[in-house]
Scaffold this active site. Structure first.
Site, PDB file in Angstrom:
ATOM      1  N   CYS A  87      10.286  -7.535  -2.004  1.00  0.00           N
ATOM      2  CA  CYS A  87       9.701  -6.499  -1.147  1.00  0.00           C
ATOM      3  C   CYS A  87       9.725  -6.960   0.311  1.00  0.00           C
ATOM      4  O   CYS A  87      10.790  -7.086   0.883  1.00  0.00           O
ATOM      5  CB  CYS A  87       8.303  -6.148  -1.646  1.00  0.00           C
ATOM      6  SG  CYS A  87       7.720  -4.568  -1.023  1.00  0.00           S
ATOM      7  N   HIS A 197       8.821  -5.201  -7.898  1.00  0.00           N
ATOM      8  CA  HIS A 197       7.859  -6.296  -8.011  1.00  0.00           C
ATOM      9  C   HIS A 197       7.813  -6.912  -9.409  1.00  0.00           C
ATOM     10  O   HIS A 197       6.946  -6.555 -10.211  1.00  0.00           O
ATOM     11  CB  HIS A 197       6.464  -5.790  -7.641  1.00  0.00           C
ATOM     12  CG  HIS A 197       6.305  -5.522  -6.182  1.00  0.00           C
ATOM     13  ND1 HIS A 197       6.155  -6.522  -5.253  1.00  0.00           N
ATOM     14  CD2 HIS A 197       6.306  -4.372  -5.480  1.00  0.00           C
ATOM     15  CE1 HIS A 197       6.059  -5.999  -4.035  1.00  0.00           C
ATOM     16  NE2 HIS A 197       6.152  -4.690  -4.148  1.00  0.00           N
ATOM     17  N   GLU A 199       6.665  -9.692 -10.147  1.00  0.00           N
ATOM     18  CA  GLU A 199       5.413 -10.451 -10.307  1.00  0.00           C
ATOM     19  C   GLU A 199       4.285  -9.572 -10.846  1.00  0.00           C
ATOM     20  O   GLU A 199       3.272 -10.090 -11.308  1.00  0.00           O
ATOM     21  CB  GLU A 199       5.007 -11.112  -8.981  1.00  0.00           C
ATOM     22  CG  GLU A 199       4.438 -10.188  -7.904  1.00  0.00           C
ATOM     23  CD  GLU A 199       5.497  -9.446  -7.085  1.00  0.00           C
ATOM     24  OE1 GLU A 199       6.626  -9.261  -7.585  1.00  0.00           O
ATOM     25  OE2 GLU A 199       5.177  -9.041  -5.948  1.00  0.00           O
TER      26      GLU A 199
END
Lengths: 223, 738
Positions: A87, A197, A199
């Protein structure tokens, strides 16, 4: 395993990244403040997390790309150290000249947070070696400036060098990116930038743990 | 004492322009020894005594709300309420309005509303983990509405996303009564260790008062006074009273404050919100029984030639005032420098109980600090209870079609999906969101402890308008119910009371009765109000908003506890209705069906039986805790029909329901309270029925999940595709998108 997560003022998915990495690797990564001029000894990979470094002022990632620590990150990346930017981290890698192209305002000019389908285009990099080419997986995005653009020549070069790592599956492009690009690598394959994302889909309480496989790739990269 | 420089003549017009009545001005003069105040002093008192800061019309009634409970650590009075969640952790939360600024300048008004509430939370030492917002706009066809929606939503997202707090819930509603005043109510919650809660009470004489954060500019001068008056045709002139937000500075301020607090250097801390330096300094001094002396020459400014008046009333954002331990100055400075924030020692605590302000070598204000707050005027405004509405007289047309009615509700401005809105909010940042917007309650995991917290914000203003007492009860009951519906134990709530001009007895009457209703429901449901905000004067040219007492609640899920969503999960499960009183709907007064299908806002709202509400909620939580519920959705706007349709669309799984008992329209769309739809595995039906009996509530199986259609009794089947198309279409179309 020694990982460094670079923390800029305005980073806000740094804690997400630290937790995901700690879960996958079993070791808490080093948080490295942007004003440092060196990386801790023995660092095996560098991670640039998401957020709004320097408030996204000037251009997303532009100021962070010139932070003191980035000189060292760029040097080590050119020497082959694995580096992943997610990002805002992807935006910073582009502004730092470690990846080509630009990330513009989303085509509809609005921030977008939702889950999209990604498709693996290349598993050449260590990060994606755990996926077969063509694998689709759902992953959240959350950004206002994820619209990847580059010249026609550059796009051809990305394709020729197998540097398009991830695309948004057909009908899933949230931001207008050219060729549905969601993530690219450098030609050497040691630097990956991606808007979605992983994560946020790595920990047991999250909807899936597919994202962890990207970070598992780091373990191999260090081996 | 030094002679105060009379730089500006204090005329009657000037006093009136500061929103002070002649009586209030006389009261102020008595407090300062019957002298004429300086211009700066007049500014200070107008800031302290306006409605927004002093709660002068509402205090008497706010005191009647239940604010205590076993888990309540801090009730109203601090920056935010604090509630124990066990294991040395507490949740800190509050909701606050930014209505007036958002109407004038929607992006910045909404953004700084979010910024203000986040600051209230981290001022107490808590890291924000969740945000919500309750937004109300005028009729969709009103020329300003689209612009306001676009700006407010972008502003809420622009601030919260960059700051890094997940937005996990909210409400968006349209009604012509908000044409001249939109409502932007922002909620934030954070987590703090119970032994590290920070407060605003200053302690110790001669200690440095330190300013931290953004520089002071002229933005927002007089904002709180503006928010304490009605709008008229001079509204455009008020744009300069709206502040400009910088979420990047706020994020740095958050991290700096938390790091600073960890060093032990912070004795007292107060954010600069409404009326900036004035309110924060007075608050710290008055609470600590200390005087404060400020030297405005030390205040970091971003504009030149600012007067003392402007500095004291500036509402520049992202600023903190704190009393620091001088022994830890070096550690504090290191933190300020790391985060590149402006800081300065701008004054000190004194033992004089005076609020003394110096500027350019002159004393420009010298006021009794405690009296500025404690002696603020308080009004017992005359009020009349609104006349009860006539019971509904409505005979549905014989050709009423249940399927058509449902599709109309799904595609109506107030029934349609809010996806266009919530996809502009980062709902996932920090990585601990367990339930995103669109269900009954947002859920966020609390790191380390493995607990999670559920959040919901609710009010149905058309009910409050028709019966403020029942409407006030309903807002609380619905919020409580939404928390129960995900399996969370409701802990406590915060209120944001948005009303019109309290000087009009019928508005004041609505306010009083709504608070009485809120209080009664909170007591009955053990759901104390621990923080809140009142926004009055939401009127334009004499026309007020619908009374809107928004209630935001927090619920707790223990580690490993079952939790459910509102999406159907599996085919061939039983669809059961659980209810404290009735099961099938009967009550159509003030219903969504009446409004959106028949264009009527008539009758009385449903009565709230709080005992039944409690039985039903307790039963549903027990069902979820035992793993007997696969999914749960409360029955509210649009009755059983809308509840089941939402479950089917969310789960992408149809359902076939049996024919309703009684009048079909009322059965499917009636908004009788204390009801939930529960999806149950066929083998668990008996267990659910006996558990319901144990809790003294009724239950009935009304259908079965499966297929890709929604079939309501004898009505024509609706394909899920058609339902979703109707549901998802309205908002993007309205906002002009393909």
């Amino acid at each position: 395993m020694a990982l460094a997560v670079i923390q800029f003022p305005g980073s806000n998915r740094d804690s997400d990244m630290v937790e995901a990495l700690a879960h996958v690797t079993g070791t808490k990564p080093h948080l490295v403040w942007h004003a440092e001029t060196s990386l801790p000894a023995g660092i095996e990979a560098v991670v640039l997390p998401g957020g709004f470094s320097y408030g996204d002022y000037l251009r997303c990632g532009a100021i962070a790309a010139r932070a003191p620590v980035m000189t060292e990150v760029a040097k080590r990346a050119q020497q082959g150290l694995p580096v992943i930017g997610v990002c805002n981290g992807f935006q910073i890698l582009i502004e730092a000249g470690l990846l080509p192209g630009a990330l513009m305002r989303n085509a509809n000019l609005r921030f977008v947070c939702k889950t999209v389908d990604l498709e693996v285009q290349s598993n050449r990099s260590r990060f994606l070696e755990g996926f077969d080419v063509g694998t689709r997986w759902a992953c959240p995005v959350a950004h206002g400036d994820g619209n990847y653009v580059c010249s026609a020549d550059m796009l051809a070069r990305l394709q020729d060098t197998d540097s398009i790592a991830l695309t948004y599956a057909s009908g899933s492009n949230p931001n207008g990116s050219v060729a549905n690009i969601a993530g690219i690598t450098n030609e050497a394959g040691n630097v990956l930038g991606m808007m979605p994302h992983p994560e946020n889909i790595s920990l047991p309480h999250q909807p899936t743990q597919v994202g962890a496989r990207i970070f598992e790739g780091l373990l191999h990269a260090a081996a | 004492m030094t002679t105060l420089n009379p730089d500006v003549a204090i005329t009657e017009d000037l006093i009136a322009a500061h929103g002070l009545t002649p009586d209030e001005y006389a009261r102020f003069q008595r407090l300062i020894g019957n002298r004429e105040p300086t211009f700066t002093e007049l500014g200070i008192v107008s800031a302290m005594w306006n409605e927004h800061c002093s709660y002068k019309s509402s205090k008497k009634w706010l005191r009647t709300l239940p604010t205590e409970g076993e888990r309540v650590i801090e009730g109203p009075g601090e920056n935010a309420g604090v509630v124990d969640i066990g294991d040395g952790q507490a949740v800190v939360f509050k909701m606050e309005s930014h209505n007036h600024p958002s109407y004038i300048e929607p992006y910045q008004g909404a953004a700084t509303g979010v910024g203000g509430i986040l600051r209230d939370v981290f001022t107490m030492g808590a890291r924000p983990i969740a945000a919500m917002n309750a937004l109300r706009f005028g009729a969709p066809e009103h020329p300003k509405t689209k612009h306001l929606v676009s700006g407010v939503v972008a502003g809420v997202g622009g601030y919260g996303n960059a700051f890094g707090v997940p937005t996990v819930g909210g409400e968006v509603e349209f009604h012509p009564r908000y044409n001249g005043n939109c409502l932007v109510n922002a909620f934030a919650a954070g987590i703090v260790q119970t032994d590290a809660i920070f407060r605003s009470e200053a302690r110790g004489v001669g200690l440095p008062v330190v300013y931290l954060g953004a520089k002071t500019g002229r933005d927002g001068v007089g904002g709180a006074t503006m928010a304490s008056a009605e709008f008229d045709d001079t509204i455009e002139d008020k744009r300069p009273t709206v502040q400009v937000g910088d979420p990047f500075t706020e994020k740095c301020l958050l991290e700096a404050c938390l790091e600073l607090m960890a060093t032990g250097a912070v004795i007292a801390i107060q954010d600069m919100g409404a009326a900036g330096l004035t309110c924060s300094a007075v608050e710290m001094g008055a609470k600590g029984n200390l005087g404060i002396r400020l030297d405005l020459d030390k205040v970091p400014v971003r504009e030149t030639n600012m007067t003392a008046y402007e500095m004291m009333l500036s509402e520049s954002q992202e600023r903190m005032l704190m009393v620091l331990d001088p022994g830890k100055r070096a550690a504090a400075e290191a933190v300020f420098r790391k985060w590149n924030l402006d800081f300065a020692t701008v004054g000190e605590t004194t033992d004089t109980l005076r609020f003394e302000i110096w500027h350019l070598g002159e004393k420009v204000a010298d006021l009794p600090i405690k009296e500025l707050g404690d002696e603020a005027p308080e009004y017992d405004r005359p009020w009349v209870a609104p006349a009860p509405r006539e019971p509904l007289e409505f005979s549905p047309p014989a050709d009423s079609d249940i399927a058509d009615a449902l599709l109309t509700l799904l595609s109506a401005p107030n029934g349609a999906s809010r996806r266009w809105v919530y996809e502009q909010y980062d709902t996932l940042v920090r990585g601990h969101t367990l339930a995103t917007p669109g269900g009954d309650a947002g859920i966020v995991r609390v790191e380390e402890s493995g607990k999670s917290l559920a959040f919901s914000v609710d009010v149905t203003p058309r009910y409050v308008e028709a019966d403020p007492f029942e409407g006030g009860k309903h807002a609380v009951a619905e919020c409580w119910r939404n928390l129960c519906a995900v399996g969370a134990l409701p802990l406590a709530a915060t209120d944001n009371l948005n009303f019109g001009n309290p000087e009009r007895p019928e508005i004041m009457g609505g306010f009083v009765r709504a608070i009485e209703g809120v209080g009664e429901a909170c007591r009955a449901l053990d759901f104390p109000i621990v923080s809140g905000n009142v926004s009055l004067y939401n009127e334009t040219d004499g026309s007020g908003i619908l009374p809107t007492p928004a209630i935001a609640g927090v619920g707790l899920l223990n580690p490993g506890a079952h939790r459910v969503g509102a999406a159907f999960t599996e085919a061939d499960n039983a669809v059961m209705i659980l209810g404290g009183n009735t099961l099938w709907g009967t009550h159509l007064g003030q219903s969504m069906l009446l409004r959106d299908v028949f264009d009527l806002e008539d009758g009385q709202p449903p009565k709230i039986d709080l005992a039944a509400e409690r039985r039903a909620g307790d039963a549903v939580r027990a069902l979820i805790a035992k793993g007997l519920a696969k999914s749960v959705h409360d029955v509210s706007d649009g009755g059983i029909a809308l509840a089941v349709a939402e479950m089917a669309m969310a789960g992408n799984l149809g359902a076939t329901l049996s024919a309703a008992t009684g009048d079909a329209l009322a059965a499917w769309f009636g908004e009788d309270q204390a009801r939930y739809i529960v999806e149950v595995a066929p083998t668990d039906r008996d267990a659910v029925e006996s558990l319901a009996t144990e809790h003294g509530i009724s239950t009935e199986m009304i259908g079965t999940t499966g297929g890709d259609q929604l079939k309501l009794g004898n009505a024509r089947a609706i394909s899920l595709g058609d339902a979703k198309e109707a549901f998802e279409r309205w908002f993007p179309t309205y906002m002009g998108e393909p």
